[in-house]
Design a protein around this motif. Structure first.
Motif, mmCIF file in Angstrom:
data_model
loop_
_atom_site.group_PDB
_atom_site.id
_atom_site.type_symbol
_atom_site.label_atom_id
_atom_site.label_comp_id
_atom_site.label_asym_id
_atom_site.label_seq_id
_atom_site.Cartn_x
_atom_site.Cartn_y
_atom_site.Cartn_z
ATOM 1 N N PHE A 114 0.840 -1.198 0.000
ATOM 2 C CA PHE A 114 0.000 0.000 0.000
ATOM 3 C C PHE A 114 0.874 1.246 0.000
ATOM 4 O O PHE A 114 1.922 1.282 0.640
ATOM 5 C CB PHE A 114 -0.886 0.041 1.250
ATOM 6 C CG PHE A 114 -1.821 -1.127 1.359
ATOM 7 C CD1 PHE A 114 -3.105 -1.052 0.829
ATOM 8 C CD2 PHE A 114 -1.417 -2.315 1.959
ATOM 9 C CE1 PHE A 114 -3.963 -2.134 0.915
ATOM 10 C CE2 PHE A 114 -2.270 -3.403 2.039
ATOM 11 C CZ PHE A 114 -3.553 -3.315 1.522
ATOM 12 N N ALA A 115 0.405 2.281 -0.704
ATOM 13 C CA ALA A 115 1.108 3.569 -0.646
ATOM 14 C C ALA A 115 0.088 4.693 -0.712
ATOM 15 O O ALA A 115 -0.844 4.670 -1.531
ATOM 16 C CB ALA A 115 2.088 3.700 -1.806
ATOM 17 N N PHE A 116 0.241 5.683 0.174
ATOM 18 C CA PHE A 116 -0.554 6.903 0.080
ATOM 19 C C PHE A 116 0.063 7.786 -0.994
ATOM 20 O O PHE A 116 1.291 7.776 -1.178
ATOM 21 C CB PHE A 116 -0.504 7.678 1.405
ATOM 22 C CG PHE A 116 -1.303 7.047 2.513
ATOM 23 C CD1 PHE A 116 -2.693 6.971 2.432
ATOM 24 C CD2 PHE A 116 -0.678 6.547 3.658
ATOM 25 C CE1 PHE A 116 -3.436 6.411 3.467
ATOM 26 C CE2 PHE A 116 -1.416 5.981 4.683
ATOM 27 C CZ PHE A 116 -2.801 5.913 4.588
ATOM 28 N N THR A 117 -0.766 8.569 -1.674
ATOM 29 C CA THR A 117 -0.223 9.515 -2.639
ATOM 30 C C THR A 117 -1.174 10.702 -2.841
ATOM 31 O O THR A 117 -2.399 10.543 -2.755
ATOM 32 C CB THR A 117 0.072 8.841 -3.997
ATOM 33 O OG1 THR A 117 0.529 9.834 -4.916
ATOM 34 C CG2 THR A 117 -1.153 8.159 -4.574
ATOM 35 N N ASP A 118 -0.564 11.865 -3.104
ATOM 36 C CA ASP A 118 -1.360 13.048 -3.453
ATOM 37 C C ASP A 118 -1.337 13.276 -4.961
ATOM 38 O O ASP A 118 -1.752 14.317 -5.451
ATOM 39 C CB ASP A 118 -0.816 14.289 -2.713
ATOM 40 C CG ASP A 118 0.644 14.555 -3.043
ATOM 41 O OD1 ASP A 118 1.211 13.871 -3.925
ATOM 42 O OD2 ASP A 118 1.234 15.454 -2.412
ATOM 43 N N GLY A 119 -0.814 12.287 -5.680
ATOM 44 C CA GLY A 119 -0.714 12.402 -7.131
ATOM 45 C C GLY A 119 0.724 12.610 -7.563
ATOM 46 O O GLY A 119 1.060 12.378 -8.725
ATOM 47 N N ARG A 120 1.561 13.056 -6.621
ATOM 48 C CA ARG A 120 2.984 13.296 -6.916
ATOM 49 C C ARG A 120 3.880 12.626 -5.890
ATOM 50 O O ARG A 120 4.747 11.846 -6.210
ATOM 51 C CB ARG A 120 3.258 14.814 -6.910
ATOM 52 C CG ARG A 120 3.106 15.418 -8.292
ATOM 53 C CD ARG A 120 3.505 16.871 -8.377
ATOM 54 N NE ARG A 120 3.346 17.643 -7.172
ATOM 55 C CZ ARG A 120 4.317 18.354 -6.597
ATOM 56 N NH1 ARG A 120 5.529 18.336 -7.101
ATOM 57 N NH2 ARG A 120 4.079 19.070 -5.519
ATOM 58 N N HIS A 121 3.656 12.987 -4.624
ATOM 59 C CA HIS A 121 4.478 12.386 -3.572
ATOM 60 C C HIS A 121 3.896 11.037 -3.176
ATOM 61 O O HIS A 121 2.677 10.851 -3.250
ATOM 62 C CB HIS A 121 4.496 13.284 -2.337
ATOM 63 C CG HIS A 121 4.917 14.679 -2.627
ATOM 64 N ND1 HIS A 121 4.015 15.695 -2.854
ATOM 65 C CD2 HIS A 121 6.143 15.219 -2.767
ATOM 66 C CE1 HIS A 121 4.674 16.816 -3.098
ATOM 67 N NE2 HIS A 121 5.973 16.553 -3.058
#
Ligand code: AMP
Ligand code: GLY
Length: 426
Positions: A196-203
């Motif tokens: 799993f990875a969180f992302t804001d679209g870039r980071h």
């Protein structure tokens, strides 16, 4: 802050449980929720696909953040609707949710951006798919393109089995529209892991790796289910493999989605097949896993709410998340007969005996209240999750909880976590 969580499973109970620990959370709502969630949040009688009603509720009650659990509302465009109304919501928009909503879309993305996955071909014509299967031979895997509630994947050991699956998908239309296209792919062997990875679209902010147990019975036998148990961390994902997954899968996926004009925000769930040093993507999901979220969030030390907020609208700093050092193991207790037909309405006994046990939490999934009693109403009913100083201790803790709980027909696997013991050489 007022936070609305959408969904009613063990995953949503875990999300609500974790959010409730945040000093930022003043009021939590859950639609529709379940009796376990009701102890921590106000439950609303709104189904997950009633997007306009959810939007009206969020607007009228000045909800500051909405967190979407299941994939269905995401693929229906709930995020697009909330964002257009100026409301913060955690999850990908409809276009980005195709990563789970269409296997053909996700396979093409992987091919275009060099993300390791099984060799494949996509078909919308039965005869062409049949000819391809015959030319490739078995073992081979046939998948319906669209959402099929965890079904629609045939891991075939013979050409006949593969053709039977193809017929069910394309001729008998067992999955409706989801089967208009099929993906036929190379069979992979190895061990599965959930990343799993969180992302804001870039980071990106990767989480600890987990492992699920998909088969209904011990030793990975019987039909596939939504998941009969999970643990975190998963030793099969060594530190070297973790780095490799981030650089060779997560990073190119997020960059690829942005380059395609559908930047991905929320949590990216990658189902992987691991064999030695080789990793291959089996599938993407656009949401938290169930039951993976239960052990994952039991171990998370960091406050979840600022991370959810950053993914929803702000900037996600590339910092690392803090984790409790223990291992967490979640044993799913299911209704007798699941994943096939099962009987509902049996009283669940013993829940109160687990209430005072430390390092243990019982997440509700398919439960309901009938009079003063808690009864089973779904396939997967409870996720009994224990923490321990190592895998063996966490397994023991979880099963101590399981032993206290009973209802007519209950079934669960007795070997949850054993793979982790093997991977540690224990
Ligand atoms: P999916 O929904 O694509 O993840 O597929 C569901 C399950 O089918 C996976 O969790 C695997 O257990 C199995 N599976 C999918 N693709 C393959 C493959 N190419 N080779 C072997 N098993 C597969
Ligand atoms: N446990 C697998 C899933 O959530 O899809």
């Amino acid at each position: 802050m007022k936070i609305l969580v959408i969904g009613s499973g063990g995953r949503e109970h875990a999300l609500v449980w974790k959010i409730a620990q945040s000093p930022l959370a003043e009021k939590i709502y859950c639609a529709p929720g379940n009796p376990g969630i009701a102890a921590l949040a106000e439950c609303l009688p709104i189904a997950v696909d009633r997007i306009e009603e959810l939007l009206t509720f969020a607007r009228e009650n000045a909800v500051d953040l909405t967190v979407v659990g299941p994939e269905l509302p995401l693929t229906l465009g709930i995020v697009d609707r909330f964002r257009a109304a100026g409301l913060a919501i955690f999850g990908p928009d409809k276009k980005a949710a195709q990563l789970e909503g269409s296997k053909a879309f996700s396979k093409q993305l992987m091919a275009r951006y060099g993300i390791p996955t099984a060799a494949f071909a996509t078909f919308s014509d039965f005869a062409e798919a049949e000819a391809y299967i015959r030319s490739r031979g078995a073992p081979i895997v046939v998948k319906a393109d669209g959402l099929a509630a965890g079904k629609g994947v045939y891991v075939a050991q013979t050409v006949d089995e593969a053709l039977q699956g193809l017929k069910e998908i394309m001729v008998e239309c067992a999955f409706g529209e989801a089967g208009r296209k099929v993906v036929v792919e190379e069979f992979l062997d190895g061990e599965e892991a959930s990343f799993f990875a969180f992302t804001d679209g870039r980071h990106i902010l990767p989480l600890a790796a987990c492992q699920d147990h998909k088969a209904a019975y011990d030793n990975d036998t019987g039909p596939n289910t939504g998941g009969m148990g999970a643990y975190c961390p998963a030793p099969v994902v060594t530190p070297a493999l973790y780095e490799k997954i981030v650089t060779e899968v997560v990073r190119p996926t997020i960059d690829g989605m942005a380059a395609e004009g559908c930047p991905y925000r929320g949590i990216l769930f990658i189902g992987l097949m691991i064999k030695g040093a080789q990793i291959k993507v089996l599938e993407y999901n656009v949401r938290f896993g169930d039951p993976e979220t239960q052990p994952l969030l039991m171990r998370m030390k960091s406050d979840l709410v600022p991370v959810l907020m950053a993914c929803a609208g702000g900037e996600l700093e590339e910092k690392t998340l803090q984790w409790h050092p223990q291992t967490a193991v979640c044993v799913v207790m299911a209704s007798g007969g699941y994943p096939g037909a099962y009987q509902k309405g049996f009283e669940i006994q013993g829940l109160e005996e687990t209430a005072g046990m430390g390092d243990l939490f019982v997440f509700h999934a398919g439960t309901d209240r009938a009079g003063g009693r808690i009864v089973n109403v779904g396939g997967r009913v409870l996720g009994v999750t224990g923490l321990g100083s190592d895998t063996a201790a966490a397994i023991e803790r979880a099963y101590k909880g399981v032993e206290k709980i009973r209802w007519e027909g209950v079934h669960y696997r007795r070997d949850i976590g054993h793979k982790a013991l093997r991977n540690k050489g224990a």
